[in-house]
Design a protein around this motif. Structure first.
Motif, short mmCIF file in Angstrom:
data_model
loop_
_atom_site.label_atom_id
_atom_site.label_comp_id
_atom_site.label_asym_id
_atom_site.label_seq_id
_atom_site.Cartn_x
_atom_site.Cartn_y
_atom_site.Cartn_z
N ILE A 1 3.39 0.68 -8.16
CA ILE A 1 2.20 1.50 -7.89
C ILE A 1 2.59 2.64 -6.95
O ILE A 1 3.02 2.41 -5.82
N THR A 2 2.44 3.86 -7.43
CA THR A 2 2.76 5.05 -6.61
C THR A 2 1.55 5.95 -6.41
O THR A 2 1.57 6.82 -5.55
N ASN A 3 0.50 5.76 -7.20
CA ASN A 3 -0.70 6.60 -7.10
C ASN A 3 -1.91 5.75 -7.42
O ASN A 3 -2.13 5.36 -8.57
N ILE A 4 -2.71 5.43 -6.41
CA ILE A 4 -3.84 4.53 -6.64
C ILE A 4 -5.01 5.23 -7.32
O ILE A 4 -5.99 4.58 -7.69
N ASP A 5 -4.94 6.55 -7.50
CA ASP A 5 -6.00 7.27 -8.20
C ASP A 5 -5.85 7.17 -9.72
O ASP A 5 -6.72 7.64 -10.47
N LEU B 1 -5.82 -7.47 -9.06
CA LEU B 1 -4.82 -6.57 -8.48
C LEU B 1 -5.48 -5.76 -7.38
O LEU B 1 -6.56 -5.19 -7.57
N VAL B 2 -4.84 -5.70 -6.22
CA VAL B 2 -5.30 -4.88 -5.10
C VAL B 2 -4.31 -3.73 -4.93
O VAL B 2 -3.12 -3.97 -4.74
N THR B 3 -4.81 -2.50 -5.01
CA THR B 3 -3.96 -1.35 -4.72
C THR B 3 -4.56 -0.59 -3.54
O THR B 3 -5.77 -0.63 -3.32
N GLY B 4 -3.70 0.08 -2.78
CA GLY B 4 -4.21 0.77 -1.61
C GLY B 4 -3.29 1.87 -1.13
O GLY B 4 -2.15 2.01 -1.59
N ARG B 5 -3.79 2.64 -0.19
CA ARG B 5 -3.04 3.78 0.36
C ARG B 5 -3.40 3.92 1.83
O ARG B 5 -4.55 3.76 2.23
N ILE B 6 -2.41 4.23 2.64
CA ILE B 6 -2.58 4.48 4.06
C ILE B 6 -2.09 5.90 4.35
O ILE B 6 -0.93 6.23 4.06
N PHE C 1 0.84 -1.18 0.00
CA PHE C 1 0.00 0.00 0.00
C PHE C 1 0.89 1.25 0.00
O PHE C 1 1.96 1.26 0.61
N VAL C 2 0.44 2.27 -0.67
CA VAL C 2 1.21 3.51 -0.79
C VAL C 2 1.07 4.31 0.50
O VAL C 2 -0.04 4.58 0.94
N PRO C 3 2.17 4.68 1.15
CA PRO C 3 2.07 5.50 2.36
C PRO C 3 1.79 6.95 2.00
O PRO C 3 2.38 7.50 1.05
N GLY C 4 0.88 7.57 2.76
CA GLY C 4 0.59 8.99 2.53
C GLY C 4 1.79 9.86 2.82
O GLY C 4 2.03 10.86 2.15
N THR C 5 2.57 9.47 3.84
CA THR C 5 3.82 10.14 4.17
C THR C 5 4.84 9.04 4.49
O THR C 5 4.46 7.89 4.77
N PRO C 6 6.13 9.36 4.48
CA PRO C 6 7.12 8.33 4.84
C PRO C 6 6.87 7.69 6.20
O PRO C 6 7.18 6.51 6.40
N ALA C 7 6.29 8.46 7.12
CA ALA C 7 6.02 7.92 8.45
C ALA C 7 4.95 6.83 8.44
O ALA C 7 4.83 6.05 9.40
N ASP C 8 4.16 6.77 7.37
CA ASP C 8 3.09 5.77 7.27
C ASP C 8 3.56 4.48 6.61
O ASP C 8 2.79 3.54 6.46
N ALA D 1 -7.57 4.43 5.38
CA ALA D 1 -7.16 3.31 4.54
C ALA D 1 -8.06 3.25 3.32
O ALA D 1 -9.28 3.23 3.45
N GLU D 2 -7.46 3.21 2.15
CA GLU D 2 -8.21 3.11 0.89
C GLU D 2 -7.70 1.91 0.11
O GLU D 2 -6.52 1.59 0.17
#
Length: 454
Positions: A104-108, A124-129, A64-71, A139-140
């Motif tokens: 995957i860098t942008n799930i939009d 394929l499952v893509t996601g972002r936190i 899953f793509v982190p919203g920020t490096p901390a995620d 979580a998307e």
């Protein structure tokens, strides 16, 4: 709900309502917003059965793509839990991330479907936190059909950061259901008896954990011997037996509050309490002299009704999903066999006729099978049969297997196996495939599967 550049990827739907009971079961607040898409007629990916063999779905699950490096750590953790859930189901083959051709860098943005077809991915499952300003996690995820190049479903959830594993289980259930057509079972818990210490001085504690073995929590401290824990249909209460001071007791334990309530102190031995489907009654076996009969207690009035009256041992009762019938084991015919009767008592029909003894029957949530333990020929087997006794099938056998319990979708069974050193928990599919051990901190027995939490 946040506006997205491509509104075709997510469609707005009413917010999911999480009851206070469900919220507290998480230990704190969980708020969920879901944007669900209808099933797409053009979607081609689904579970296939060829020649009686299930063909697992090759599925790609990039981190899953982190919203920020901390995620990043949480994002990777969510991805791993989803991957493990789907792999353990036996119905999916997660593709090694080293084979991926697209990062995957942008799930939009829709993925490059040709890159995923090239590695034989069917889904394929893509996601972002993303951590929100108030500390919660957003979580998307999106599920893509690689053949049709279309999104099959997409949801977003908000939760307190410590509940990221719960969100991973919910997403796993969404993917499982969309691709198999059946409800998932990952957002569930298991209550069981934890066994530690020397074999001749074994300490047995009531414990609860996620279905994958994570988040173990102990509910009792080991002063009393505990047996046969069972979930209420509400998932917030457990009934179990305790042997300690005086006569054995049937107890109710509230997972939310930690409060215990004695259902009753009965003379003699009490066995195998279990809730009715509406959660208003507990059925059990009470020993009186050399025999045991079935009784049901109304939890509101505390009144008790006797259901059987035979000079035999009737025990291990379990309701059918609609509450109209009961299956149980009895030696009234000379050895342990499985019987079915009306929930109000009356004549009982024997449904097991194979060689050996049958015990611990439990009705499938789908009403299609009754699972059982079968002893004979020096081994213990876990099997299933239809409620009329036809179609008996052994799923697994060994030195000592016992105590089946169904996942809420009725597709998977958990049981315990003791090979001599101590018992451990296992799962097996109702087809007899995909047997796997479930990790626990110590020895473990008497598992019971909760209903879906969400």
């Amino acid at each position: 709900m946040t506006t997205r550049r491509d509104s075709s990827l997510f469609q707005t739907s009413p917010s999911l309502i999480i009851t206070r009971r469900q919220t507290l079961a998480l230990g704190a607040g969980l708020t969920a917003l879901a944007a669900g898409l209808p099933r797409l007629a053009g979607a081609q990916t689904s579970l296939k059965v060829e020649g009686g063999e299930i063909k697992p779905i090759p599925i790609a699950i990039p981190n899953f793509v982190p919203g920020t490096p901390a995620d990043g750590e949480v994002a990777a953790g969510v991805t791993q839990v989803i991957t493990n859930n789907l792999r353990r189901s036996g119905l999916f083959i997660p593709i090694d991330q080293a084979a991926y051709l697209e990062k995957i860098t942008n799930i939009d943005v829709p993925p490059q479907f040709q890159s995923w077809r090239a590695i034989n991915a069917q889904a394929l499952v893509t996601g972002r936190i993303t951590r929100q300003p108030d500390g919660r996690l957003k979580a998307e995820f999106r599920l893509w059909d690689i053949f049709s190049g279309q999104q099959q479903t997409g949801h977003q959830y908000f939760t307190a950061a410590e509940f990221w594993r719960r969100i991973a289980h919910i997403i796993s259930d969404q993917v499982y259901e969309r691709l198999t057509g059946e409800k998932g079972y990952f957002d569930t818990r298991i209550v069981f008896v934890d066994e530690s210490g020397a074999k001749d001085r074994r300490v047995k504690r009531l414990a609860i954990m996620d279905q994958d073995g994570a988040n173990v929590r102990y509910l009792t401290r080991g002063e009393d011997l505990v047996l046969t824990p069972r979930f209420s249909p509400s998932t917030q209460e457990i009934t179990y037996m305790a042997f300690g001071q005086g006569d054995p007791r049937v107890l109710l334990y509230n997972i939310e509050t930690g409060q215990r309530e004695t259902v009753g102190n009965f003379p003699g031995m009490t066995f195998a309490p279990r809730f009715s489907p509406d959660g208003q009654r507990v059925i059990m076996s009470l020993q009186q002299g050399g025999n045991a009969n079935l009784f049901v207690m109304d939890l509101r009035s505390k009144s008790t009704t006797r259901l059987t009256d035979t000079p035999a041992i009737d025990t291990s009762p379990c309701y059918s999903p609609d509450g109209s019938r009961i299956c149980f084991e009895s030696d009234r015919g000379g050895k342990q066999q499985i019987y079915v009767m009306s929930a109000g008592g009356g004549p009982a029909q024997r449904i097991s006729f194979g060689e050996g003894n049958y015990s611990t029957p439990v009705w499938s949530p789908r009403n299609d099978f009754i699972a059982f333990t079968k002893q004979g020929g020096g081994s213990f087997a876990i099997g299933i049969m239809k409620p009329d006794g036809s179609g008996e099938r052994i799923l697994t056998s060994g030195f000592h297997n016992e105590g089946p319990t169904f996942a809420p979708n009725g597709r998977v069974l958990m049981f315990f196996r003791d090979t001599g050193a101590g018992p451990a928990l296992y799962t097996v599919d109702v087809t007899g495939r995909n047997e796997q051990r479930v990790p626990t901190p110590s020895f473990a027995s008497d598992p019971a599967w909760s209903p879906l939490l969400s």
